[in-house]
Design an enzyme around this catalytic site. Structure first.
Site, PDB file in Angstrom:
ATOM      1  N   GLU A 137     -54.847  93.718  22.238  1.00 24.67           N
ATOM      2  CA  GLU A 137     -55.577  92.238  22.034  1.00 24.67           C
ATOM      3  C   GLU A 137     -55.242  91.433  20.818  1.00 24.67           C
ATOM      4  OE1 GLU A 137     -58.232  94.914  24.583  1.00 24.67           O
ATOM      5  OE2 GLU A 137     -56.920  95.078  22.748  1.00 24.67           O
TER       6      GLU A 137
ATOM      7  N   ASP B  66     -58.211  97.259  25.150  1.00 23.61           N
ATOM      8  CA  ASP B  66     -59.324  98.062  25.070  1.00 23.61           C
ATOM      9  C   ASP B  66     -59.602  98.926  26.346  1.00 23.61           C
ATOM     10  OD1 ASP B  66     -59.615  97.442  22.498  1.00 23.61           O
ATOM     11  OD2 ASP B  66     -61.288  95.796  23.025  1.00 23.61           O
TER      12      ASP B  66
ATOM     13  N   ASP C  59     -62.291  99.472  28.261  1.00 28.42           N
ATOM     14  CA  ASP C  59     -63.464  98.961  29.060  1.00 28.42           C
ATOM     15  C   ASP C  59     -63.082  97.921  30.166  1.00 28.42           C
ATOM     16  OD1 ASP C  59     -62.966  96.827  27.527  1.00 28.42           O
ATOM     17  OD2 ASP C  59     -65.034  96.712  26.549  1.00 28.42           O
TER      18      ASP C  59
ATOM     19  N   GLU D 244     -63.632  94.775  30.107  1.00 25.87           N
ATOM     20  CA  GLU D 244     -62.947  93.535  29.574  1.00 25.87           C
ATOM     21  C   GLU D 244     -61.338  93.972  29.388  1.00 25.87           C
ATOM     22  OE1 GLU D 244     -63.787  89.575  29.466  1.00 25.87           O
ATOM     23  OE2 GLU D 244     -65.162  91.426  30.093  1.00 25.87           O
TER      24      GLU D 244
ATOM     25  N   TYR E  64     -64.340 103.565  19.653  1.00 27.24           N
ATOM     26  CA  TYR E  64     -64.341 102.315  20.245  1.00 27.24           C
ATOM     27  C   TYR E  64     -65.835 101.697  20.095  1.00 27.24           C
ATOM     28  CZ  TYR E  64     -63.837  98.303  23.531  1.00 27.24           C
ATOM     29  OH  TYR E  64     -63.781  97.021  24.269  1.00 27.24           O
TER      30      TYR E  64
ATOM     31  N   ARG F 107     -67.745  99.253  21.732  1.00 23.56           N
ATOM     32  CA  ARG F 107     -68.558  98.638  23.208  1.00 23.56           C
ATOM     33  C   ARG F 107     -68.562  99.916  24.199  1.00 23.56           C
ATOM     34  NH1 ARG F 107     -65.241  94.148  21.740  1.00 23.56           N
ATOM     35  NH2 ARG F 107     -66.510  92.286  21.161  1.00 23.56           N
TER      36      ARG F 107
ATOM     37  N   HIS G 163     -68.126 105.326  27.386  1.00 27.34           N
ATOM     38  CA  HIS G 163     -66.975 106.091  26.814  1.00 27.34           C
ATOM     39  C   HIS G 163     -67.740 107.270  25.590  1.00 27.34           C
ATOM     40  CE1 HIS G 163     -64.362 103.114  28.193  1.00 27.34           C
ATOM     41  NE2 HIS G 163     -65.032 102.170  27.730  1.00 27.34           N
TER      42      HIS G 163
END
Length: 910
Positions: free
Chosen positions: A7, A80, A82, A84, A296, A298, A343
């Protein structure tokens, strides 16, 4: 070399360091596609098909990825881990297929890692997989829902409630929480009660405090002592008796550490300990993650990888000793509702490195890393062992009893490293009691409790106005104190307590909390003051509107149930289009019904719903709806571009207005008096309150006006102050050098003095009315000297040498907004993640070319002079050269031959 896409450029830089020259690592800079902000982007009539569009900012990043794929036909999507991140990878793949950069033989794989470390990245590359379709479908469902709610509900708000900006699916529910808490506070009726304390001294001279628990042989409840008279009787009852220590009881207790951080608990703790908002917290955590310092950030999981647990235990043993390491590792159960989106907890990637070892320069990152490191170590440490002591003191007749409590830490355990903050701070039994023996006399101390009374009268922001001056009853020797208290309304939410409440209700998910809270503040529905969240009038109106016309869609249970449905989609247990259809079927009907209502009908409903808050009873018993200014008109709820307000129904004859939460007798638009036959009034404008002389007429379309300076409260305005403002600018005197007048006034940028065209700012508003000629001349002279000096020349941080194509030196310069590359007339900003000392000529040339392409500037062609001899070969060439400089029709012919080279343009436009 395989092309790896992540990203952010910071993440790309860290990963490139681990993968080396065998890979090309590029950044997508977040999402590359989104739904266009227009009707039909989600086709509800055609199976909720979505139209996606590559953003203008993303086109250059897409081109860079496509160009890299042209050299190596292998794509690794490493966004990432997740929902998103999965969606970004899916968008990248779909967009590259559309522009034919991904072919049938292109190898496309997806890799994920929970931490950006060499071991994690290398291991991920060994275990590629395909894009997780259920996670992508969960993203599609959420994005479609947010679009359908926002795009259909927001226009209804714009038409029915002028000044309302928009409404979101989760944001509206979050706003409701804040508004309803404010309404609870406004409706709260405080209750008086008293408590009695005494300060005793042991035979050895050590002091301790106890509170009255039994009076007249009856056990006291919180509200049993109701007034001052009863408090005085209680104090007299305590001081008139001989007291002894009835019992001393010590009980062992223990405390265990909190679980490691997940997203919501990290945001809550950062808010408690540092006053750090959710957005600021996640921004700092993002940078720590991209730099490879933490896992991570989130996540709704609290479990920790086995190898991390062992590292933590080893670090605890090394730093604090064996006694702080429990016999077996602590296991925390993952409470995530959906394992695919859960996670590992948020933890350091290297347990042995504390904040000092990392040498972090950013203060927010340093504080947040220290918090994460301490919490992670603490969660694997031994519990604290405590001893809680209760001492009961009684009179011989049993009519009076007092109790002293205390706590002693026998072994600190995890408390040596970390203790979790609390939102509900109250009286804690954290004090350590002196040695007290059963049967010994309890004599009153000589020092008294006056200082404690003074401390107890300090109140926070959420105390009612009537509660700010509690009184006390002191005994003659000041050793016994009766303190007046009042029940308190529920406190306003902080970002920490709001996140906690949303988590409890199942509203939103970890990745959404920061953006939701930021959005309602950006829309001016909520303001943050001293870390507390206050609803604005605009936000209150929107909430009441939604509660009356779209109540189902901002119900807590409905929103939580919808979140569960979306979790089932991401787990592969439900079809996302079925979820959308169930929602849209009823929601579209509600939209259609509300669209037919007139604004007056909507305002009447809101006026009735808000009546208890808008029109509270008046002390004189008069009708609370009668206008306090004219005494004739009825007050009604009205709306404007700046939000809701209460106004007189006789407008424009009566211009009385006030804010929704204002006092019915103060503030708002009102007449302040008359001066020279003109009416002087206070009014509310688009840019705040102002005073005005007279009315707007055909002859006088712009009557004199003056905005209220910062710090001047509308409620405190009177005729004298208004005339002072309307007299501005005032003449301070004549300038001694040219005799021209110097004026003082208040302008768009604050208070100032002016001489000719020269303006100089003043620090305080009061200076406008007080400044004398000598001070004014001095301020203007300083301004003139500063302006004449100009800005200092930019400092070169690094000289790179002459540009390869000629045209002068290339340098890395120090600028006002950060370092940049300078060459001729082109200044190219240096990316944030790039250190000035590391910049190479190759990087600089690329940045210069990119800047030149954006701005349309062309670098001077220094080498063109070398081509002049070629013109001597044939006289015919001179005509061509001449035509090129004069831009005649013949000069266009060579340009036509280059047309085929533009075929690549449509790819960039996709």
């Amino acid at each position: 070399m395989p092309v790896v896409v992540v990203e952010s450029p910071a993440k790309a830089k860290t990963i490139n360091k681990y993968l080396g020259s065998d890979y090309t690592v590029l950044a997508s800079y977040g999402h590359v596609r989104d739904l266009p902000a227009k009707d039909g982007s989600v086709d509800t009539e055609n199976g909720f098909e979505m139209i996606w569009e590559v953003g203008n900012d993303s086109k250059k990043h897409m081109k860079a990825i496509a160009d890299a794929l042209a050299k190596d036909n292998s794509l690794i999507l490493a966004t990432d881990p997740d929902r998103e991140g999965e969606a970004i990878s899916w968008h990248l793949q779909e967009a590259l297929i559309k522009r034919k950069s991904i072919k049938k033989d292109t190898a496309v794989s997806r890799v994920t890692f929970n931490a950006i470390t060499k071991a994690a990245v290398t291991e991920a590359m060994k275990n590629p997989r395909e894009i997780d379709a259920p996670l992508v479908e969960a993203y599609l469902a959420r994005r479609a829902l947010d679009y359908l709610v926002g795009f259909n509900l927001s226009p209804v708000l714009w038409r029915k409630l002028p000044g309302a900006r928009s409404a979101g699916r989760v944001q509206s529910v979050c706003l409701r929480l804040i508004v309803e808490r404010e309404m609870e506070i406004e409706a709260f009726n405080n209750r008086e009660y008293w408590s009695v304390k005494a300060l005793f001294a042991t035979p050895r001279g050590q002091e301790y405090e106890a509170r009255l628990t039994v009076l007249a042989g009856k056990k006291l409840d919180r509200y049993d002592i109701e007034n001052r008279t009863q408090a005085e009787i209680a104090v007299q009852a305590v001081t008139s008796r001989d007291l002894t220590v009835k019992s001393v009881e010590a009980k062992p207790a223990s405390r265990n550490p909190s679980a490691p951080f997940m997203t919501s608990t990290l945001q809550q703790e950062a808010s408690r300990k540092f006053g750090m908002g959710a957005k600021m917290c996640m921004s700092a955590a993002q940078r720590l993650y991209e730099a490879g310092h933490i896992t991570y950030m989130r996540t709704d999981g609290i479990d920790m990888a086995p190898e991390a647990v062992q590292e933590a235990r080893a670090a605890i043993k090394e730093r604090y000793g064996d006694e702080y390491v429990p016999s077996s590792p602590r296991i925390y159960k993952n409470k995530a509702k959906n394992a695919q989106e859960a996670h590992e907890c948020i933890r350091p990637t290297e347990m042995s490195k504390d904040a000092a070892a990392l040498k972090l320069t950013d203060a927010d990152q340093r504080k947040l890393y220290d918090l994460i490191w301490k919490r992670t170590l603490a969660c694997q440490m031994e519990g604290a062992r405590l001893e809680r002591t209760t001492v009961d003191i009684a009179s011989r007749d049993g009519q009076i009893e007092l109790r002293a409590t205390g706590q002693v830490v026998l072994f600190d355990g995890f408390l040596k490293v970390y203790e979790e903050g609390r939102d509900d701070v109250g009286d804690e039994d954290e004090n350590r009691l002196p040695q007290i023996s059963q049967g010994e006399p309890a004599a009153f101390a000589k020092s008294g409790l006056k200082e404690q009374f003074a401390k107890s009268t300090s109140k926070d922001d959420d105390v009612l106005e009537a509660d700010k001056s509690p009184s006390a009853v002191l005994s003659d020797n000041s050793a016994v104190l009766a303190l007046q208290s009042f029940t308190q309304p529920p406190p306003r939410y902080t970002e920490a307590t709001l996140v906690k409440k949303m988590e409890e209700l199942g509203i939103g998910r970890p990745s959404t909390y920061a953006s939701v809270i930021t959005t309602i503040q950006d829309r001016e529905y909520v303001r943050k003051d001293k870390n507390r969240l206050f609803p604005e009038d605009k936000g209150r109106i929107v909430t009441i509107f939604l509660l009356n016309f779209f109540k189902r869609y901002i119900e807590y249970d409905f929103t939580a149930a919808l979140e569960n449905d979306l979790d089932h989609v991401s787990a592969g247990e439900a079809n996302y289009k079925d979820v959308l259809m169930r929602f849209w079927k009823d929601f579209s009907v509600a939209i259609a019904e509300t669209s037919e209502l007139r604004i007056t009908e909507v305002l009447d409903v809101l006026d009735a719903a808000l009546a208890p808050q808008l029109y509270p009873p008046r002390e004189d018993g008069s009708d609370p709806r009668v206008c306090p200014l004219c005494g004739e008109g009825q007050l009604h709820l009205k709306t404007s571009r700046t939000g809701g307000f209460v106004g007189c129904g006789r407008y424009p004859e009566c211009r009385y207005t006030r804010p929704i939460g204002g006092d019915s007798t103060e503030g708002g638009d009102r007449v302040l008096g008359e001066d020279q036959g003109d009416e002087i009034s206070l009014r509310s404008g688009r840019f705040g309150p102002y005073v005005q002389r007279g009315e707007v007429t055909e002859e006088n379309k712009k009557p004199p006006r003056s905005s209220l300076p910062k710090g001047w409260a509308p409620d405190a305005m009177d005729l004298e102050k208004a005339l002072t403002l309307l007299s501005l600018p005032r003449e301070v005197g004549k300038h001694p050098e040219d005799g021209e007048p110097i004026e003082a006034g208040i302008g768009r940028y604050g208070p100032f003095v002016k001489h000719g065209k020269l303006y100089a700012n003043l620090k305080e508003v009061d200076e406008v009315f007080e400044i004398g000629i000598n001070r004014a001349v001095d301020v203007l002279a300083q301004k003139l000297a500063t302006r004449g000096a100009g800005r200092a020349a930019a400092k070169a941080l690094k000289e790179l040498g002459d540009h390869p194509e000629g045209g002068g030196a290339v340098s890395v310069m120090e600028g006002r907004y950060g370092p940049y590359i300078k060459w001729e007339k082109i200044n190219a900003t240096l990316p944030k993640e790039t250190e000035p000392a590391d910049v190479t000529m190759e990087q600089a040339v690329a940045l210069i070319a990119e800047k030149a392409a954006k701005s349309g500037k062309k670098a001077p062609a220094k080498k063109a002079a070398a081509k002049k001899p070629a013109a001597k070969k044939a006289p015919v060439k001179k005509a061509a050269a001449k035509s090129a400089t004069t831009k005649t029709t013949t000069a266009k012919k060579p340009a036509a031959k280059k047309a085929p080279a533009k075929k690549a343009a449509p790819k960039e436009a996709e």
